[in-house]
Design an enzyme around this catalytic site. Sequence first.
Site, mmCIF file in Angstrom:
data_model
loop_
_atom_site.group_PDB
_atom_site.id
_atom_site.type_symbol
_atom_site.label_atom_id
_atom_site.label_comp_id
_atom_site.label_asym_id
_atom_site.label_seq_id
_atom_site.Cartn_x
_atom_site.Cartn_y
_atom_site.Cartn_z
ATOM 1 N N ASN A 12 -6.194 -36.867 32.558
ATOM 2 C CA ASN A 12 -6.014 -37.443 31.160
ATOM 3 C C ASN A 12 -4.981 -38.420 31.593
ATOM 4 O O ASN A 12 -3.630 -37.905 31.627
ATOM 5 C CB ASN A 12 -5.658 -36.574 30.093
ATOM 6 C CG ASN A 12 -5.414 -37.310 28.784
ATOM 7 O OD1 ASN A 12 -5.329 -38.473 28.791
ATOM 8 N ND2 ASN A 12 -5.125 -36.421 27.769
ATOM 9 N N LYS A 14 -3.809 -40.617 29.572
ATOM 10 C CA LYS A 14 -2.962 -41.062 28.215
ATOM 11 C C LYS A 14 -2.657 -42.583 28.220
ATOM 12 O O LYS A 14 -3.593 -43.168 28.693
ATOM 13 C CB LYS A 14 -1.686 -39.988 28.014
ATOM 14 C CG LYS A 14 -2.019 -38.519 28.530
ATOM 15 C CD LYS A 14 -0.830 -37.523 27.937
ATOM 16 C CE LYS A 14 -1.210 -36.090 28.042
ATOM 17 N NZ LYS A 14 -0.592 -35.159 27.749
ATOM 18 N N HIS A 99 -7.121 -34.209 20.848
ATOM 19 C CA HIS A 99 -6.170 -33.817 21.932
ATOM 20 C C HIS A 99 -4.975 -33.620 20.938
ATOM 21 O O HIS A 99 -4.886 -34.311 19.828
ATOM 22 C CB HIS A 99 -5.660 -34.777 22.905
ATOM 23 C CG HIS A 99 -4.728 -34.545 23.663
ATOM 24 N ND1 HIS A 99 -3.372 -34.574 23.656
ATOM 25 C CD2 HIS A 99 -4.900 -34.002 25.110
ATOM 26 C CE1 HIS A 99 -2.596 -34.093 24.576
ATOM 27 N NE2 HIS A 99 -3.405 -33.881 25.442
ATOM 28 N N GLU A 101 -2.134 -34.783 20.969
ATOM 29 C CA GLU A 101 -1.345 -35.834 20.499
ATOM 30 C C GLU A 101 -1.733 -36.539 19.505
ATOM 31 O O GLU A 101 -1.335 -37.379 18.589
ATOM 32 C CB GLU A 101 -0.912 -36.619 21.826
ATOM 33 C CG GLU A 101 -0.092 -35.821 22.703
ATOM 34 C CD GLU A 101 0.040 -36.180 24.230
ATOM 35 O OE1 GLU A 101 -0.991 -37.052 24.831
ATOM 36 O OE2 GLU A 101 0.378 -35.209 24.990
ATOM 37 N N GLU A 169 -5.044 -26.317 25.177
ATOM 38 C CA GLU A 169 -3.736 -26.853 25.589
ATOM 39 C C GLU A 169 -2.812 -26.388 24.893
ATOM 40 O O GLU A 169 -2.640 -26.922 23.570
ATOM 41 C CB GLU A 169 -3.878 -28.077 25.591
ATOM 42 C CG GLU A 169 -4.754 -28.881 26.503
ATOM 43 C CD GLU A 169 -4.799 -30.464 27.047
ATOM 44 O OE1 GLU A 169 -4.645 -30.686 28.328
ATOM 45 O OE2 GLU A 169 -4.479 -31.158 26.183
ATOM 46 N N GLY A 175 3.522 -31.334 29.237
ATOM 47 C CA GLY A 175 4.643 -32.603 29.514
ATOM 48 C C GLY A 175 5.871 -31.734 29.688
ATOM 49 O O GLY A 175 6.938 -32.426 29.746
ATOM 50 N N SER A 214 0.840 -28.628 31.728
ATOM 51 C CA SER A 214 1.598 -28.834 32.856
ATOM 52 C C SER A 214 1.042 -27.999 34.200
ATOM 53 O O SER A 214 1.555 -27.283 34.902
ATOM 54 C CB SER A 214 2.944 -27.797 32.590
ATOM 55 O OG SER A 214 3.821 -28.611 31.706
#
Length: 251
Positions: A12, A14, A99, A101, A169, A175, A214
């Site tokens: 991904n 992003k 996701h 985010e 996730e 991250g 991660s």
Amino acid sequence: MTTTISPLIAGNWKMNGTRGALDELQALADMLTTGEAPRAIVVVCPPATMLAAVARQGATSGIQAGGQDCHAAASGAHTGDIAAGMLADAGAQYVIVGHSERRADHGETDDQVRAKAEAAIGAGLKPIICVGETEAQRDSGQADSVVASQLAGSVPDAAGQHEVIVAYEPVWAIGTGRTPTNDDIASMHASIRRQLVDRFGDKGQVIRILYGGSLKPQNAREILAVEHVNGGLVGGASLLAKDFYTIISAV
Ligand code: 13P
């Protein structure tokens, strides 16, 4: 890893990558075609502006392309949004939906994520449906219930007849360089598997459950070996061909 499910590693990107990133994609393609054949299906989900180019360039080396989000509607007055059919038209075979985010930045609810997954299926795409708890939810012992509720709300009934992928996730692992323990990953993936089997029977046994958060060259081998981890969804480490290739090779 459950042996009957062929593993899948998705990158991904992003909101990273302009045309120069195609050099990195080519470097990955070269590694995948010169080395030992990858034991995983390889998917790259670039920004929408790069989708057609990634799909075209990746095709010769077996790299498949995916979108990072889609709208639930097939077309219409939705400025700035992209329909699943448009992603398919650009060469995508997959699309990430829900996701964390998107859930955080755009307030996406389970209902909306489920509608997007349905739209993806309708357009012939395989949705990668993301779930995962925040750090506060894990600290207060709610990780299992939060993920169970996201899963129940975000995975459409159509998953009983069509291919969907679930990605676990944990938000606090994205991250940050932090990951759950292998035991925690095993426990969450087993719980997701139970829920999928309860709802979809035998079909629930073969739905891929990816781990994301991660995932790095350094930890990929042990995390990808955890039971019911059928591959990975990789953010930062998918931007560098060498790192992404090392993760793919860890399968
Ligand atoms: P990182 O691998 O950068 O933690 O991102 C994970 C992720 O969000 C993939 O969708």
